[in-house]
Design an enzyme around this catalytic site. Structure first.
Site, PDB file in Angstrom:
ATOM      1  N   TYR A 169       0.837  -1.206   0.000  1.00  6.23           N
ATOM      2  CA  TYR A 169       0.000   0.000   0.000  1.00  6.23           C
ATOM      3  C   TYR A 169       0.872   1.256   0.000  1.00  6.23           C
ATOM      4  O   TYR A 169       0.609   2.212  -0.739  1.00  6.23           O
ATOM      5  CB  TYR A 169      -0.899  -0.040   1.233  1.00  6.23           C
ATOM      6  CG  TYR A 169      -1.948   1.033   1.290  1.00  6.23           C
ATOM      7  CD1 TYR A 169      -3.074   0.985   0.471  1.00  6.23           C
ATOM      8  CD2 TYR A 169      -1.845   2.087   2.197  1.00  6.23           C
ATOM      9  CE1 TYR A 169      -4.052   1.965   0.540  1.00  6.23           C
ATOM     10  CE2 TYR A 169      -2.816   3.062   2.286  1.00  6.23           C
ATOM     11  CZ  TYR A 169      -3.918   2.996   1.450  1.00  6.23           C
ATOM     12  OH  TYR A 169      -4.891   3.970   1.526  1.00  6.23           O
ATOM     13  N   LYS A 173       0.968   4.103  -2.945  1.00  5.36           N
ATOM     14  CA  LYS A 173       0.671   5.515  -2.704  1.00  5.36           C
ATOM     15  C   LYS A 173       1.868   6.410  -3.041  1.00  5.36           C
ATOM     16  O   LYS A 173       1.687   7.539  -3.505  1.00  5.36           O
ATOM     17  CB  LYS A 173       0.207   5.709  -1.263  1.00  5.36           C
ATOM     18  CG  LYS A 173      -1.095   4.983  -0.955  1.00  5.36           C
ATOM     19  CD  LYS A 173      -2.185   5.312  -1.973  1.00  5.36           C
ATOM     20  CE  LYS A 173      -3.471   4.568  -1.715  1.00  5.36           C
ATOM     21  NZ  LYS A 173      -4.529   4.909  -2.695  1.00  5.36           N
TER      22      LYS A 173
END
Length: 276
Positions: A169, A173
């Site tokens: 994640y 991002k």
């Protein structure tokens, strides 16, 4: 014919942004779960907005192109709100990379090809991309400019080099922010702008599930020890998006805005700093 807004991810943050900029425009809301898109369409229509739900999986280029085609039936695409994604507790490493990283890159690329002159876009990233160690200029450049269909083949993104879903994640991002910088050059050729917002903990139905889940104490500790002392709201994210997408933000493009109540500051220099 109307100005058209493409909105991916039928959640509270996307809706808060759409309500700020969507009046008088045609809004196409895409979500992998069509029932979610229909439910949020009903809320929006009852508030006076013109909304059409479309089943959309942003991990699929074909699905993204279908969303764009649906929007073009009604007029020129003048705005993109990308609030689609999966969280570390929702999905596998592979799914997070395919949706949050690859999917966002494809969406920015394909919408950039059709965005109207003067158009605007915002994609929702995360504070997580600001927490990980610096990757270095070479890897940052790879994340920014590698052709979309080659992104997941990068050495740094190979599953054996990803520790867990949180790491996946964070990488996704970080890539979102770099991709926005890269795509802002292409969008700029059409006098269009694209930026990203990196929210901290925002109260949504999904976040409430997280608060009550196995990582709940982690999240509660985070917002208790950040300068704001609380989680944020979708409307506070929309405040920034409204600035970025309206004429007042006309000189802002290729940028990322961290909205986390100071949690990242506390992580590096305050009570949230990890023990060495």
């Amino acid at each position: 014919m109307k100005e058209v807004i493409l909105w991916t991810g039928a959640g509270r943050i996307g809706m808060a942004i759409a309500r700020r900029i969507g009046f008088g425009k045609k809004i196409i809301v895409g979500d992998k779960n069509l029932d979610n898109a229909k439910a949020i369409t009903k809320i929006m229509k009852e508030a006076g907005f013109d909304v059409v739900p479309v089943e959309t999986d942003i991990s699929s280029r074909e699905s993204i192109l279908n969303l764009i085609s649906e929007g073009q039936k009604y007029g020129e695409i003048t705005a993109l709100i990308n609030a689609a994604g999966v969280s570390p507790s929702q999905a596998s490493i592979e799914t997070i990379l395919k949706v949050d990283l690859y999917g966002t890159a494809v969406l920015l690329e394909e919408v950039g090809k059709v965005i109207a002159p003067g158009g605007v876009g915002v994609t929702i990233s995360s504070q997580s991309g600001h927490r990980m160690p610096q990757l270095g200029t070479d890897i940052d450049e790879q994340l920014a400019i590698t052709p979309t269909e080659e992104l997941l083949s990068l050495e740094v993104l190979r599953p054996e080099n990803i520790k867990d879903t949180l790491h996946a994640y964070q990488m996704a991002k970080r890539c979102n922010v770099k991709r926005v910088m890269f795509e802002s050059i292409r969008w700029g050729e059409k006098a269009a702008r694209i930026n990203s917002i990196s929210p901290g903990i925002i109260v949504t139905p999904l976040a409430i599930d997280e608060f009550n889940g196995p990582r709940g104490e982690f999240y509660k500790n985070m917002f208790a020890k950040c300068p704001a002392g609380r989680p944020g709201t979708a409307d506070e994210v929309a405040n920034m998006a409204e600035l970025l997408m309206m004429p007042q933000g006309a000189f802002i493009t290729g940028s990322d805005f961290l909205i986390d109540g100071g949690a990242t500051a506390s992580y590096f220099y305050g009570p949230l700093k990890p023990a060495e």
